[in-house]
Design a protein around this motif. Structure first.
Motif, short mmCIF file in Angstrom:
data_model
loop_
_atom_site.label_atom_id
_atom_site.label_comp_id
_atom_site.label_asym_id
_atom_site.label_seq_id
_atom_site.Cartn_x
_atom_site.Cartn_y
_atom_site.Cartn_z
N ALA A 109 -6.45 18.84 -3.59
CA ALA A 109 -6.71 18.26 -2.27
C ALA A 109 -6.27 16.80 -2.20
O ALA A 109 -5.98 16.28 -1.12
N ARG A 110 -6.21 16.14 -3.34
CA ARG A 110 -5.79 14.73 -3.36
C ARG A 110 -4.34 14.59 -2.91
O ARG A 110 -3.99 13.61 -2.26
N MET A 111 -3.51 15.59 -3.21
CA MET A 111 -2.11 15.54 -2.78
C MET A 111 -2.02 15.47 -1.26
O MET A 111 -1.25 14.69 -0.70
N ARG A 112 -2.82 16.28 -0.60
CA ARG A 112 -2.81 16.31 0.86
C ARG A 112 -3.28 14.97 1.44
O ARG A 112 -2.66 14.44 2.37
N SER A 113 -4.34 14.42 0.88
CA SER A 113 -4.85 13.16 1.41
C SER A 113 -3.87 12.00 1.18
O SER A 113 -3.74 11.13 2.03
N VAL A 114 -3.17 12.02 0.05
CA VAL A 114 -2.18 10.96 -0.21
C VAL A 114 -1.02 11.08 0.77
O VAL A 114 -0.56 10.07 1.32
N ARG A 115 -0.56 12.30 1.02
CA ARG A 115 0.53 12.50 1.99
C ARG A 115 0.13 12.00 3.37
O ARG A 115 0.91 11.35 4.07
N ARG A 116 -1.10 12.28 3.75
CA ARG A 116 -1.57 11.84 5.07
C ARG A 116 -1.74 10.32 5.12
O ARG A 116 -1.47 9.70 6.14
N PHE B 261 3.95 10.70 -6.47
CA PHE B 261 4.87 11.12 -7.53
C PHE B 261 4.10 11.61 -8.75
O PHE B 261 4.41 12.66 -9.31
N ASN B 262 3.08 10.83 -9.15
CA ASN B 262 2.29 11.22 -10.31
C ASN B 262 1.56 12.54 -10.08
O ASN B 262 1.47 13.37 -11.00
N LEU B 263 1.07 12.75 -8.87
CA LEU B 263 0.38 14.01 -8.57
C LEU B 263 1.36 15.19 -8.61
O LEU B 263 1.01 16.27 -9.10
N ARG B 264 2.58 14.99 -8.09
CA ARG B 264 3.58 16.06 -8.16
C ARG B 264 3.91 16.39 -9.61
O ARG B 264 4.08 17.55 -9.98
N PHE B 265 4.02 15.36 -10.42
CA PHE B 265 4.32 15.56 -11.84
C PHE B 265 3.18 16.32 -12.53
O PHE B 265 3.43 17.22 -13.33
N GLN B 266 1.94 15.96 -12.22
CA GLN B 266 0.79 16.66 -12.80
C GLN B 266 0.77 18.12 -12.36
O GLN B 266 0.44 19.01 -13.14
N ARG B 267 1.10 18.37 -11.10
CA ARG B 267 1.13 19.75 -10.62
C ARG B 267 2.17 20.57 -11.37
O ARG B 267 1.93 21.71 -11.77
N ALA B 268 3.33 19.97 -11.60
CA ALA B 268 4.41 20.67 -12.29
C ALA B 268 4.05 20.99 -13.73
O ALA B 268 4.50 22.01 -14.27
N THR B 269 3.27 20.14 -14.36
CA THR B 269 2.90 20.36 -15.76
C THR B 269 1.57 21.10 -15.90
O THR B 269 1.10 21.31 -17.02
N GLN C 62 0.84 -1.20 0.00
CA GLN C 62 0.00 0.00 0.00
C GLN C 62 0.88 1.25 0.00
O GLN C 62 0.58 2.23 -0.69
N LEU C 63 1.96 1.22 0.75
CA LEU C 63 2.88 2.35 0.83
C LEU C 63 3.53 2.63 -0.52
O LEU C 63 3.62 3.77 -0.97
N VAL C 64 3.92 1.57 -1.23
CA VAL C 64 4.51 1.72 -2.55
C VAL C 64 3.50 2.35 -3.51
O VAL C 64 3.83 3.28 -4.26
N GLN C 65 2.26 1.89 -3.47
CA GLN C 65 1.23 2.44 -4.35
C GLN C 65 0.96 3.91 -4.05
O GLN C 65 0.82 4.72 -4.97
N LEU C 66 0.92 4.26 -2.77
CA LEU C 66 0.67 5.65 -2.39
C LEU C 66 1.82 6.55 -2.82
O LEU C 66 1.60 7.68 -3.27
N LYS C 67 3.05 6.06 -2.69
CA LYS C 67 4.20 6.87 -3.11
C LYS C 67 4.21 7.07 -4.62
O LYS C 67 4.56 8.15 -5.10
N LYS C 68 3.80 6.05 -5.37
CA LYS C 68 3.70 6.21 -6.82
C LYS C 68 2.64 7.26 -7.17
O LYS C 68 2.85 8.10 -8.05
N GLU C 69 1.52 7.19 -6.46
CA GLU C 69 0.45 8.16 -6.71
C GLU C 69 0.91 9.57 -6.37
O GLU C 69 0.63 10.53 -7.10
#
Length: 65
Positions: free
Chosen positions: A41-48, A26-34, A17-24
């Motif tokens: 809000a999904r970024m915050r919930s994934v971090r938590r 990463f993808n959210l950070r990439f989407q934010r950058a582009t 589960q931790l691996v999947q959350l970290k991948k998500e």
């Protein structure tokens, strides 16, 4: 996802589960950058969720000692 539901999982499942959350995350950070992030809000919930999984894993490893 709440901590009580995580505590019922086995350590291997939590690590997966931790691996999947970290991948998500990463993808959210990439989407934010582009500029393609639809739900900031999904970024915050994934971090938590990552923090919750790590906390439960640490609790489990502490109880084994």
């Amino acid at each position: 996802m709440d901590a009580s539901e995580l505590r019922t999982m086995k350590p291997d499942q939590l690590r997966e589960q931790l691996v999947q959350l970290k991948k998500e995350a990463f993808n959210l950070r990439f989407q934010r950058a582009t500029g393609q992030l639809e739900s900031p809000a999904r970024m915050r919930s994934v971090r938590r969720d990552v923090a919750r999984v790590k906390t439960v894993l640490n609790e489990m490893s502490g109880s084994e000692k």
